[in-house]
Enzyme design. Structure first.
Site: not given
Ligand code: BES
Ligand code: ZN
Length: 617
Positions: A307, A393
């Site tokens: 994040e 991803y």
């Protein structure tokens, strides 16, 4: 942003005609009605001939639209399109704005200002309103938002497209004693108002894609971690949360050293109640986190690194359409691994890379190497949201690792640093990424161009043959243990197991035979203490194995887990596992009837589909 690749088919906005440049929200939360409402004052930049602006809405209850002076403006909510919501078309005021002398160079001078008076619907997808029983404290309600991908149009009337960046500010009223946080910088102390309520003010001076506007409110407190960072959580959770994210300052330093300045000032986090449907969300200056990553030993902290890395990839340079998911998530997963290497060392980073690589290979095996959902850039033939997670991803990570190794780390790092820098606060596309790589690193070196296989990686399906393989040493010990178990049924030694990293334990559970008898499951659990683990990633793998193999003794624990946790990554696969057997189907239906109402709309949508659940009307 006029190129075809940049266009977003999920917005009703026509930004070339009129676009929102700044939002000023003035909203009050209502925890009885589960609504948030008030006004959104929008600054607009319109072409000379434009007479209207189109915003995105999804179920917004718009009561009026006016100019700054309060004169009514005509508006119309169009027909609803499944998933997208409806266009909110507003007539622009005749009165134009004076050029604002406070604007600094490069800032857009808005031409119009309008005020939308509205309220969100109680079922607004972006907002999850939790009852006190869904919190750790059990006494106060809680609210959090999740904007990405196209949910913010259920509570903010704006142009909800990642390429249409906007600055924003907000004044939010909430009942005492709740604290409010947003993905903007809190201004001073909250101000008391009538009726036991307080006003919180926030400002975000960097233009951001609107999916990054986020809010949360609850009985939460703040714990400082270092000069730039801190964490919010309920008092019952704050100690464990602060312990777990104790490496945040080191991670920020690592991020800066790797790929350039951190441009957002502070980096704070909030650890939410377990109903949060994701692991984490990169809301600027306020990352949102699931509490389920807390393991007591920081072993799931790749999440925090991830994040944080979005502060460069995603928030600073942002995909301009949802078809370029890898530009946000793949680049970030690569960056995450680099931070993990800096903070926790090469061994752990290589193990996590190996897990990611195995996830990619497994995903491609399952879906077929010619499946369009395995292309990193989502082709026009499928929905922008249908590309598989592993293709965004893991394929993104492996792609950049491959390029890094061919080009050389030093050169590649310098290139990526300038990429973030030269496109700071801008939307980007796959085409721009590849063109810049070619211009700055390849030139007319055809041999290098061929070795990189760039187009095959980004536009092609499956796994290109030059994929950089993880070091086979990374899991040497575990892979030995997996063979021993698969062969003679020899269990790892309990002490050895306890000494393994979380990544090693996950590797073991990922790779042992999927079909296990009750006896084998009992032995695994007894010897390795799987159902006692403090790591929810490991616990999840244990529950998944147990439920796929119809293991009755695990049902009560699975039931407690599914009642407590709303994270889609855990909840959906467990219901899927149950749903695959005649033994599990009725168990799934029984548990889901109890737990469904506590889940976020995203998790609920996924499980509804898996179980073909018809909500009782
Ligand atoms: N931005 C994503 C979450 C997201 C993606 C929400 C697409 C909605 C649409 C976030 O950064 C993310 O990737 N979260 C992962 C973290 C993991 C990869 C470490 C998650 O929630 O599992
Ligand atoms: Zn992400």
């Amino acid at each position: 942003m006029t190129s075809e690749e940049a266009s977003d088919d999920q917005t009703f906005a026509k930004p070339q005609e009129a676009r929102v440049t700044h939002i000023d929200l003035n909203l009050a939360m209502d925890f009885d009605a589960n609504t948030i409402g008030g006004t959104a004052t929008l600054d607009i930049l319109a072409a000379a001939e434009a007479s209207e602006i189109i915003l995105d809405s999804n179920g917004l209850r718009v009561s009026a639209v006016t100019d700054e002076a309060g004169n009514a403006l005509k508006f119309n909510l169009g027909e609803t399109a499944e998933g997208k919501g409806e266009p909110l078309t507003i007539q622009l005021p005749a009165q134009k704005l004076e050029r604002n002398s406070e604007l600094t160079e490069g800032e857009l001078a808005p031409t119009h200002r309008i005020v939308v008076e509205y309220m969100s619907a109680p079922e607004a997808e972006a907002l999850q309103w939790l009852g006190p029983e869904q919190t750790a404290g059990g006494e106060h309600p809680f609210l959090f938002s999740q904007g990405q991908a196209i949910n913010n149009r259920t509570w903010i009337p704006t142009q909800d497209s990642p390429g249409i960046r906007q600055t924003w500010e907000a004044t939010i009223s909430a009942p005492e004693p709740l604290n409010v946080v947003m993905s903007g910088v809190l201004q001073g102390d909250p101000e008391a108002e009538d009726g036991n309520r307080r006003d919180f003010r926030f400002v975000m001076n960097n233009a951001v894609p609107p999916y990054l506007i986020a809010i949360a409110a609850g009985n939460i407190e703040f714990r400082e971690l270092g000069p730039r960072s801190g964490v919010w959580a309920e008092p019952e959770v704050i100690e464990a949360a602060a312990q777990e994210v104790g490496d945040t300052e080191a991670m920020i330093d690592a991020g800066i050293a790797l790929f350039g300045d951190y441009r957002w000032g502070r980096y704070d986090m909030i650890v939410l109640p377990p109903a949060f449907p994701y692991g984490g969300m990169e809301n600027p200056v306020m990352t949102f986190l699931t509490p389920t990553f807390i393991a007591g030993d920081r072993s799931n902290n790749g999440l925090v690194a991830h994040e944080l890395a979005h502060s460069w990839s995603g928030n600073l340079t942002t995909y301009s359409s949802w078809r370029d998911g890898w530009l946000n998530e793949g680049v970030t997963s690569y960056f995450e691994n680099r931070i993990v290497e800096e903070v926790y060392g090469k061994e752990r980073a290589e193990q996590e890379y190996a897990l990611s690589y195995a996830g990619l290979v497994g995903g491609i095996d399952d879906s077929g190497a010619d499946n369009p959902a395995t292309a990193m850039r989502t082709p026009d033939t499928i929905s922008p949201f249908d590309t598989s997670g592993f293709a965004i991803y893991d394929k993104g990570t492996v792609f950049l690792r491959t390029v890094e190794n061919i080009i050389g780390r030093e050169k590649f790092d310098a290139w990526l640093t300038q990429w973030f820098d030269s496109h700071a606060f801008e939307p980007v596309t796959s085409e721009m990424f590849l063109a810049d790589l070619r211009a700055k690193l390849i030139g007319d070196d055809d041999e290098l161009e061929n070795r990189l296989m760039l187009d095959e990686w980004v536009y092609g399906t499956g796994l290109p043959e030059n994929a950089w393989k993880p070091d086979s040493e990374a899991f040497a010990e575990v892979d030995g243990a997996i063979s021993a178990y698969a062969g003679a049924g020899t269990l790892p030694d309990a002490d050895a197991w306890r000494g393994w990293t979380a990544a090693e334990q996950r590797r073991f559970l990922d790779e042992i035979p999927q079909e296990l008898s009750g006896e084998q499951l009992l032995a695994l659990d007894t010897t390795l203490g799987l159902s006692q683990t403090a790591n929810n990633e490991v616990l999840f793998l244990w529950l998944e194995a147990a439920l796929s193999n119809e293991y009755d003794p695990a049902v009560p624990q699975a039931e407690r887990f599914l009642a407590r946790v709303g994270r889609n990554k855990f909840v959906s696969p467990l219901f899927t596992a149950l749903n695959e057997t005649d033994w599990g189907k009725p168990i799934a239906q029984r548990i889901y009837a109890e737990t469904r109402s506590g889940y976020h709309a995203y998790t609920r949508g996924n499980v509804d589909e898996t179980l073909q659940y018809e909500a009782p009307s």
